[in-house]
Design a protein around this motif. Structure first.
Motif, PDB file in Angstrom:
ATOM      1  N   GLN A  33      13.483  -1.517 -10.376  1.00 30.74           N
ATOM      2  CA  GLN A  33      13.704  -1.191  -8.967  1.00 30.74           C
ATOM      3  C   GLN A  33      12.491  -1.586  -8.116  1.00 30.74           C
ATOM      4  N   GLU A  34      11.295  -1.336  -8.643  1.00 25.99           N
ATOM      5  CA  GLU A  34      10.090  -1.705  -7.904  1.00 25.99           C
ATOM      6  C   GLU A  34       9.966  -3.221  -7.794  1.00 25.99           C
ATOM      7  N   LEU A  35      10.268  -3.916  -8.866  1.00 19.35           N
ATOM      8  CA  LEU A  35      10.217  -5.379  -8.824  1.00 19.35           C
ATOM      9  C   LEU A  35      11.195  -5.934  -7.796  1.00 19.35           C
TER      10      LEU A  35
ATOM     11  N   ARG B  34       0.829  -1.205   0.000  1.00 14.64           N
ATOM     12  CA  ARG B  34       0.000   0.000   0.000  1.00 14.64           C
ATOM     13  C   ARG B  34       0.861   1.252   0.000  1.00 14.64           C
ATOM     14  N   ALA B  35       1.939   1.213   0.750  1.00 15.70           N
ATOM     15  CA  ALA B  35       2.848   2.362   0.791  1.00 15.70           C
ATOM     16  C   ALA B  35       3.511   2.586  -0.563  1.00 15.70           C
ATOM     17  N   MET B  36       3.858   1.499  -1.249  1.00 16.22           N
ATOM     18  CA  MET B  36       4.462   1.607  -2.579  1.00 16.22           C
ATOM     19  C   MET B  36       3.482   2.149  -3.607  1.00 16.22           C
ATOM     20  N   SER B  37       2.248   1.723  -3.499  1.00 24.13           N
ATOM     21  CA  SER B  37       1.277   2.038  -4.547  1.00 24.13           C
ATOM     22  C   SER B  37       0.651   3.417  -4.398  1.00 24.13           C
ATOM     23  N   SER B  38       0.686   3.984  -3.204  1.00 28.62           N
ATOM     24  CA  SER B  38      -0.084   5.197  -2.935  1.00 28.62           C
ATOM     25  C   SER B  38       0.340   6.385  -3.788  1.00 28.62           C
ATOM     26  N   ASP B  39       1.613   6.480  -4.128  1.00 30.06           N
ATOM     27  CA  ASP B  39       2.102   7.650  -4.861  1.00 30.06           C
ATOM     28  C   ASP B  39       1.753   7.618  -6.346  1.00 30.06           C
ATOM     29  N   THR B  40       1.977   6.485  -6.996  1.00 31.42           N
ATOM     30  CA  THR B  40       1.872   6.462  -8.456  1.00 31.42           C
ATOM     31  C   THR B  40       0.904   5.422  -9.004  1.00 31.42           C
ATOM     32  N   ARG B  41       0.428   4.493  -8.174  1.00 33.26           N
ATOM     33  CA  ARG B  41      -0.326   3.372  -8.732  1.00 33.26           C
ATOM     34  C   ARG B  41      -1.746   3.265  -8.208  1.00 33.26           C
TER      35      ARG B  41
ATOM     36  N   ALA C  62      -3.862   2.022  -6.231  1.00 27.95           N
ATOM     37  CA  ALA C  62      -4.348   1.004  -5.305  1.00 27.95           C
ATOM     38  C   ALA C  62      -3.378  -0.156  -5.252  1.00 27.95           C
ATOM     39  N   MET C  63      -3.369  -0.806  -4.119  1.00 29.24           N
ATOM     40  CA  MET C  63      -2.518  -1.969  -3.938  1.00 29.24           C
ATOM     41  C   MET C  63      -2.839  -3.059  -4.968  1.00 29.24           C
ATOM     42  N   SER C  64      -4.124  -3.202  -5.295  1.00 24.86           N
ATOM     43  CA  SER C  64      -4.516  -4.229  -6.258  1.00 24.86           C
ATOM     44  C   SER C  64      -3.909  -3.959  -7.634  1.00 24.86           C
ATOM     45  N   HIS C  65      -3.750  -2.691  -8.003  1.00 27.46           N
ATOM     46  CA  HIS C  65      -3.130  -2.361  -9.285  1.00 27.46           C
ATOM     47  C   HIS C  65      -1.675  -2.822  -9.292  1.00 27.46           C
ATOM     48  N   LEU C  66      -1.009  -2.583  -8.178  1.00 25.24           N
ATOM     49  CA  LEU C  66       0.385  -3.018  -8.051  1.00 25.24           C
ATOM     50  C   LEU C  66       0.477  -4.534  -8.169  1.00 25.24           C
ATOM     51  N   ALA C  67      -0.482  -5.229  -7.552  1.00 32.49           N
ATOM     52  CA  ALA C  67      -0.473  -6.699  -7.582  1.00 32.49           C
ATOM     53  C   ALA C  67      -0.670  -7.223  -9.008  1.00 32.49           C
ATOM     54  N   VAL C  68      -1.603  -6.646  -9.743  1.00 26.80           N
ATOM     55  CA  VAL C  68      -1.830  -7.083 -11.125  1.00 26.80           C
ATOM     56  C   VAL C  68      -0.608  -6.794 -11.981  1.00 26.80           C
ATOM     57  N   ARG C  69      -0.001  -5.609 -11.785  1.00 22.34           N
ATOM     58  CA  ARG C  69       1.179  -5.251 -12.573  1.00 22.34           C
ATOM     59  C   ARG C  69       2.345  -6.181 -12.260  1.00 22.34           C
ATOM     60  N   TYR C  70       2.427  -6.678 -11.017  1.00 17.73           N
ATOM     61  CA  TYR C  70       3.489  -7.624 -10.683  1.00 17.73           C
ATOM     62  C   TYR C  70       3.330  -8.908 -11.498  1.00 17.73           C
ATOM     63  N   SER C  71       2.114  -9.434 -11.574  1.00 15.94           N
ATOM     64  CA  SER C  71       1.890 -10.668 -12.322  1.00 15.94           C
ATOM     65  C   SER C  71       2.182 -10.483 -13.807  1.00 15.94           C
ATOM     66  N   LEU C  72       2.007  -9.272 -14.313  1.00 11.74           N
ATOM     67  CA  LEU C  72       2.255  -8.999 -15.729  1.00 11.74           C
ATOM     68  C   LEU C  72       3.718  -8.683 -16.026  1.00 11.74           C
TER      69      LEU C  72
ATOM     70  N   ALA D 146      -8.622  -1.001 -13.963  1.00  4.96           N
ATOM     71  CA  ALA D 146      -7.880   0.252 -13.805  1.00  4.96           C
ATOM     72  C   ALA D 146      -6.375   0.008 -13.827  1.00  4.96           C
ATOM     73  N   ALA D 147      -5.962  -1.225 -13.518  1.00  9.02           N
ATOM     74  CA  ALA D 147      -4.532  -1.547 -13.548  1.00  9.02           C
ATOM     75  C   ALA D 147      -3.958  -1.451 -14.957  1.00  9.02           C
ATOM     76  N   ALA D 148      -4.815  -1.508 -15.978  1.00  5.63           N
ATOM     77  CA  ALA D 148      -4.339  -1.390 -17.355  1.00  5.63           C
ATOM     78  C   ALA D 148      -3.815   0.007 -17.649  1.00  5.63           C
TER      79      ALA D 148
END
Length: 301
Positions: free
Chosen positions: A283-285, A231-238, A240-250, A273-275
């Motif tokens: 670095q994020e990965l 959540r802390a990672m996603s709050s600035d640019t992404r 929602a946390m769920s968007h970050l999770a989907v982007r990780y799988s992709l 919305a993750a699209a």
């Protein structure tokens, strides 16, 4: 929505598809979810003859009526229901596959299936016979391509070596990284596309759902800590946390599409919305991999 080639096929799938298992059996609700998904750029729908005893395929068929040419339909086979008996039995035989595909075509209201997948599989199956069934259906034009849906490394290796599968559907998320070390590299090398299911780990990585128990190799305390870090990672640019999770799988180059499920329009909109979110940086990965666990397959070696 960005589209990726699925393995060596000519199927160009949206990077976020729709896992249809969660649609439920309410027709109006299910159709509204699928229609909105299609309107928002989704072109890959994954169902199975097993889901709701075939009702899921029927609903998908109704939802795509009049739009068949715009949709890549994937369904699955291998779990056989016995009339009058509880549950189902596993049947990867050629005879059953050739029989079951006719029922799937009828329920889906189509005369061909874009991607027909073996819904499981064990190393003791008659694998050559199963492959022969899929190859025959492909030559006959009943299916365009075939793949498997499996998290068993020994089964994935056999089909990668012996068949013309274009895809493997595999469970893959920040919580379930088992595929990273042995399955994803193999499939990338063989140019077999990965369909990542469960990118939100059954809701454990969804913003709107607070877990009440642990998941995978995580205790509840560990899971809540991981969610706070994400959540802390996603709050600035992404967003929602769920968007970050989907982007990780992709993020892995072997993955062609991620297919979160949705049982409501709100869930669907959040997933899609993750699209619009940029891909993760190296670095994020690295950061996510640093504070999440490297799970490993313990069985089916």
């Amino acid at each position: 929505m960005k589209r990726n080639r699925l393995g060596t096929s000519d199927l160009m799938v949206g990077e976020i598809g729709l896992g249809c298992m969660s649609l439920g059996t309410d027709e109006a609700k299910a159709l509204s979810i699928v229609h909105e998904a299609l309107d928002r750029g989704v072109n890959f729908l994954d169902t199975a003859d097993l889901y709701d005893e075939g009702r899921n395929e029927e609903l998908v068929g109704k939802a795509i009526a009049g739009r068949r040419g715009d949709v890549i339909v994937a369904t699955k086979v291998g779990n056989r229901r016995v009339p009058g008996a509880e549950g189902w039995t596993w049947d990867p035989s050629k005879a059953y596959i050739r029989s079951a595909v006719k029922d799937s075509l009828r329920r889906l209201g189509t005369d061909y299936i874009d991607l027909y997948q073996l819904h499981g599989g064990t190393i003791d199956d008659p694998i050559d016979e199963t492959i022969e069934a899929f190859e025959e259906l492909r030559r006959e034009g009943v299916i365009r391509y075939y793949g498997i849906s499996s998290i068993r490394p020994n089964v994935v290796r056999e089909y990668a070596r012996r068949s013309n599968i274009v895809s493997v559907m595999n469970q893959y998320s920040i919580l379930d990284r088992r595929a990273e070390e042995e399955i994803l590299p193999l499939l990338q090398e063989r140019e077999i596309g990965v369909i990542a299911r469960g990118p939100l780990a059954g809701g454990a990585l969804a913003e709107a759902k607070t877990p009440t128990k642990g998941a995978m190799d995580y205790s509840l305390e560990e899971l809540l800590d991981l969610r706070e870090r994400l959540r802390a990672m996603s709050s600035d640019t992404r967003g929602a946390m769920s968007h970050l999770a989907v982007r990780y799988s992709l993020a892995h180059p072997a993955v062609a599409t991620a297919i979160p499920g949705a049982s409501s329009l709100e869930q669907l909109r959040s997933n899609l919305a993750a699209a619009s979110v940029p891909p993760l940086t190296p670095q994020e990965l690295e950061r996510i991999r640093g504070f999440s666990k490297v799970n490993r397959y313990a069985a089916h070696r």
